[in-house]
Motif scaffolding. Structure first.
Motif, PDB file in Angstrom:
ATOM      1  N   SER A   1      -7.545   1.154  -3.049  1.00  0.00           N
ATOM      2  CA  SER A   1      -6.254   0.785  -2.499  1.00  0.00           C
ATOM      3  C   SER A   1      -5.394   1.039  -3.400  1.00  0.00           C
ATOM      4  O   SER A   1      -5.646   1.341  -4.683  1.00  0.00           O
ATOM      5  CB  SER A   1      -6.231  -0.540  -2.153  1.00  0.00           C
ATOM      6  N   ASN A   2      -3.982   1.555  -3.037  1.00  0.00           N
ATOM      7  CA  ASN A   2      -2.876   1.401  -4.093  1.00  0.00           C
ATOM      8  C   ASN A   2      -2.454   0.329  -4.745  1.00  0.00           C
ATOM      9  O   ASN A   2      -1.691   0.223  -5.440  1.00  0.00           O
ATOM     10  CB  ASN A   2      -1.769   2.038  -3.463  1.00  0.00           C
TER      11      ASN A   2
ATOM     12  N   GLU B   1       0.777  -1.360   0.128  1.00  0.00           N
ATOM     13  CA  GLU B   1       0.051   0.058   0.159  1.00  0.00           C
ATOM     14  C   GLU B   1       1.005   1.220  -0.109  1.00  0.00           C
ATOM     15  O   GLU B   1       0.458   2.114  -0.825  1.00  0.00           O
ATOM     16  CB  GLU B   1      -1.028   0.110   1.371  1.00  0.00           C
TER      17      GLU B   1
END
Ligand code: NDP
Length: 282
Positions: free
Chosen positions: A200-201, A153
């Motif tokens: 989310s990344n 993340e």
């Protein structure tokens, strides 16, 4: 014929709309590859090395890992570290992720690829083996993904899961293996939705592979099925580019995409073809 051509066009349009892979993006990337002592994992390690990544490789056999790591350095890896681990052991998946995080101070790619050995034969009721294989091929993936998620993340990283056409379609002689691959597709398919909903990344790529010419696979299918096997080095490169371009799915070779699409449209024909493609003398 028209149907096949339309499906092929659908496949190509999917490919064409994917971003272009830039190998430079992997220079200095911090990568952890599992099952990297042999087969596709080993080939992935060499590709990442040539692209100038920093890699941690893992599998059970330390001596073999050491040789692969040395080769990675000679191919141009910025760093090549190894840690032996048995993914059937409950603490080893965490141990491996912690090792990579400690050595690199973070992680950009977690490539989950290992599989435990399993017979290629009719299922004769070995429940214990099935339970063990679920630990190695499935639960350890779940455990490692969770352990690495925060780090991924932070780095806007990628989780790459190596699955199989046998995670989409059942065929004879591989009941425990097929179960683990269906489980992976179900679990990481759900996680793809959830991470996307949470904005989310982290990207997740699920890779569906057909028959690849690794020693272990060739040994299994010899004399049982006569199908073309595709090169491990090319499969490895396709997996890496899918992860680097943050694509949700890979189908390699291309026809696995078509097989997956049409299997439910013509179930009787599909079952007939499958059952008659395997040599079996009762
Ligand atoms: P290999 O059998 O060649 O390699 C398996 C790797 O996993 C080895 O590095 C092995 O090393 C490691 N491993 C085995 N048991 C354990 C364990 N208990 N703990 C930790 N590591 C372990 O596999 P392939 O390269 O053929 O397959 C790679 C991936 O591609 C798998 O996910 C497979 O399902 C998928 N795939 C492959 C296909 C093919 O035809 N080859 C087709 C479809 C999908 P060690 O023995 O040193 O532990």
């Amino acid at each position: 014929k028209i149907l096949l051509v339309s499906l092929f066009v659908a496949y190509l349009s999917n490919k064409w709309t994917a971003p272009t892979f830039d190998a430079e993006s992997l220079r200095g990337a911090r990568v952890l590859v599992t099952g990297a002592s042999t087969g596709i994992g080993e080939q992935m390690a060499y590709h990442y090395a040539r692209f100038g990544a920093q890699i941690v490789i893992t599998a059970r056999r330390e001596k073999v890992l050491q040789q692969v790591a040395e080769k990675c350095l000679s191919f141009g890896a910025q760093k090549a570290l190894y840690i032996s681990a048995d993914m059937a052991n409950e603490s080893d998946p965490d141990k491996v992720v912690d090792f990579a995080l400690e050595k690199f101070g973070g992680l950009d790619y977690l490539v989950l690829n290992h599989i435990g050995p399993t017979p290629y034969s009719m299922w004769e009721g070995d429940v214990e083996h099935t339970r063990w294989l679920m630990k190695v091929n499935f639960f350890s993936y779940v455990q490692m993904a969770w352990r690495a998620l925060n780090a991924l993340e932070q780095s806007k990283g990628s989780l790459v899961v190596v699955s199989s056409l046998l995670g989409k379609i059942s065929t004879p002689f591989a009941a425990p293996y097929t179960s683990t691959k269906f489980a992976l597709n179900g679990f990481f398919g759900t996680l793809q939705h959830e991470l996307s909903m949470k904005k989310s990344n982290v990207s997740i790529s699920i890779c569906t592979l057909g028959l690849i010419d690794t020693d272990s696979a060739m040994e299994k299918v010899r004399g049982i099925i006569d199908a073309p096997a595709y090169p491990a080095t090319e499969a490895a490169l396709n997996i890496i580019s899918t992860g680097a371009t943050r694509q949700p799915e890979l189908f390699y070779p291309w026809f696995t995409y078509i097989v997956n699409l049409i299997k439910d449209w013509f179930p009787s024909i599909t079952n007939y073809v499958i059952q008659n493609s395997f040599k079996y003398i009762p």
